[in-house]
Design an enzyme around this catalytic site. Structure first.
Site, PDB file in Angstrom:
ATOM      1  N   HIS A  73       0.957  -1.185   0.020  1.00 38.47           N
ATOM      2  CA  HIS A  73      -0.132   0.016  -0.009  1.00 38.47           C
ATOM      3  C   HIS A  73       1.032   1.027   0.058  1.00 38.47           C
ATOM      4  CE1 HIS A  73       0.089  -0.128   5.038  1.00 38.47           C
ATOM      5  NE2 HIS A  73       0.582   0.157   4.873  1.00 38.47           N
ATOM      6  N   HIS A 112      -1.740   5.103   9.830  1.00 35.10           N
ATOM      7  CA  HIS A 112      -0.490   5.350   9.867  1.00 35.10           C
ATOM      8  C   HIS A 112      -0.418   7.191  10.723  1.00 35.10           C
ATOM      9  CE1 HIS A 112      -0.204   2.709   6.729  1.00 35.10           C
ATOM     10  NE2 HIS A 112       1.124   2.354   6.868  1.00 35.10           N
ATOM     11  N   HIS A 142      10.548  -3.215   4.695  1.00 38.19           N
ATOM     12  CA  HIS A 142      11.009  -2.096   4.682  1.00 38.19           C
ATOM     13  C   HIS A 142      11.431  -1.470   5.789  1.00 38.19           C
ATOM     14  CE1 HIS A 142       6.528  -1.436   5.370  1.00 38.19           C
ATOM     15  NE2 HIS A 142       7.239  -0.018   5.139  1.00 38.19           N
ATOM     16  N   GLU A 160       4.776  -4.895   8.584  1.00 38.31           N
ATOM     17  CA  GLU A 160       2.804  -5.207   8.430  1.00 38.31           C
ATOM     18  C   GLU A 160       2.721  -5.452   7.677  1.00 38.31           C
ATOM     19  OE1 GLU A 160       3.624  -0.329   6.813  1.00 38.31           O
ATOM     20  OE2 GLU A 160       3.663  -1.967   5.561  1.00 38.31           O
TER      21      GLU A 160
END
Lengths: 296, 118
Positions: free
Chosen positions: A12, A59, A194, A241
């Site tokens: 995403h 977030h 990441h 995630e």
């Protein structure tokens, strides 16, 4: 009764949202990426889901550190996107389905998951970028109603991979217990590897990404052996995630087969990937739950 | 406060545990306010006054002033909230990554294009 047609896992990354907003889908730099969603669209047109349960992480749009739920389930008739502060275009609202949401919440709480229910819930890029990839606006109005489920990946302690997988099992059971003839797709967004913060920023682990993509199909329980610190080490501080992929996979209660899978490499700071898993029937569920209980 | 995550030191990685959430609460609350365009404009018109309004510590105010990302993380900032501050001053996640790793932005992007750091 509602049936689960399958699951989709997708990154995403905000940059993808920017590309969607700017209409860059056919630009040479972006075309291979967006083309890899065409098999996803073909599958969605085949299985025609009525509802998408979208498991993502907020977030810092809807939730702040004053109240940080581990698992929050939307129970609204409408979910708005809003300004995230760093320039992504705001997209139109998404339709909810409160009766279905409450059915899920009641069943999951009965299964000992302490859910936070949200009658107002702003959905951020974790939700909207995935929706924009799966149901592009060029193809017409979004055909599904939605239930957003937000998993805490902000404030440690985070829920473990095993806990997320078990939440997925409870979610799958809750969906199938809903007394309406609905076709449901479960979407897990985020990842893959990441890291944005610290001197290890820019960390990527392709080998582990590919391992996750293999195990999520054939042996998801293997991923539940990792702890959160293991995951942070192997997939980066934000790569955790992938726990949302585990919720999605846990919800697939029947025979699961891989329909589509593509690993793109790095977009912006993040390994991007998409997968479609078809869920054929729920016959095996009791056997699988028995095995899961022994394993966990 | 000792947390279980401190037993899992990961090089170059800051775990946002309870202690950091306490230390960084005001800083993160300020950054969370930047979801509003009006608040972003208020920050830009007088950054230090805006920081004082949110009761940031001297160290945090100094780190905001000098755009010191690692300093902000060390004093309790969370990257999701700091990214909103970065957006105001024109620093995207790759600019933030370059600064934290001591690279130029071009070097950082090139490193990612080669498959990232390992």
């Amino acid at each position: 009764m509602a049936t689960i047609v399958g699951g989709i896992a997708t990154s995403h990354i905000p940059t993808i949202g920017k590309a969607i907003g700017k209409g860059w889908c056919n630009e040479p730099e972006w075309k291979p990426f967006f083309d890899s969603y065409k098999p996803v669209h073909a599958w969605l047109e085949k299985v025609r889901p009525d509802v998408a349960v979208v498991v993502y992480n907020d977030h810092g749009l809807n939730f702040f550190l004053n109240n940080m739920p581990t698992f929050a389930v939307g129970a609204a008739a409408r979910y708005d996107n809003s300004d995230e502060g760093w320039g992504l275009n705001v997209v139109p609202p998404f339709a909810g389905y409160p009766e279905f949401s409450w059915g899920l919440i009641e069943s999951m709480v009965a299964d000992e998951f302490d859910i936070t229910s949200c009658q107002e819930m702003l959905v951020d890029h974790g939700f909207t970028v995935a929706m924009g990839l799966l149901w592009p606006k060029e193809k017409g109005p979004c055909p599904v109603r939605t239930v957003p489920i937000s998993v805490n990946t902000v404030q440690s302690p985070l829920p473990s991979p095993a806990r997320c997988y078990k939440l997925g099992r409870a979610l799958g059971k809750a969906i199938e217990a809903f007394d309406e003839d609905l076709r449901v797709v479960v979407v897990g967004t985020g990842g893959l590897s990441h890291q944005l913060d610290g001197t290890r920023a820019g960390f990527v682990n392709k080998d582990f990404d590919l391992l996750c993509m293999e195990k999520i199909v054939t042996d998801p329980e293997a991923l539940t052996d990792y702890s959160i610190p293991d995951l942070i080490r192997l997939t980066g501080a934000q790569g955790v995630e992938v726990i949302q992929w585990l919720v999605m996979r846990g919800a697939l209660t029947g025979q699961v087969s891989k329909v589509h899978s593509r690993y793109h490499g790095v977009i912006s700071n993040t390994s991007a990937a998409v997968m479609v898993l078809e869920n054929s029937c729920a016959d095996e569920r009791h056997a699988r739950e028995h095995v899961l209980q022994e394993h966990l | 406060m000792k947390t279980s995550l401190e037993n899992h030191k990961i090089p170059g990685t800051i775990i946002f545990d309870g202690q950091r959430a306490i230390d960084g609460y005001a800083l993160n609350k300020m950054c969370f306010s930047f979801n509003s365009a009006e608040n972003r404009a208020a920050f830009l018109s007088d950054p230090d006054a805006y920081c004082r309004k949110f009761n940031l510590t001297d160290k945090q105010r100094e780190a905001v002033k000098s755009r010191d990302v690692l300093g902000l993380l060390e004093s309790g900032g969370h990257i999701y909230y700091l990214a909103k501050w970065g957006g105001i001053i024109g620093l995207g996640v790759q600019d933030l990554g370059a600064q934290q790793t001591g690279m130029t932005v071009e070097e950082f992007k090139a490193m990612l294009a080669r498959g990232g750091a390992h």
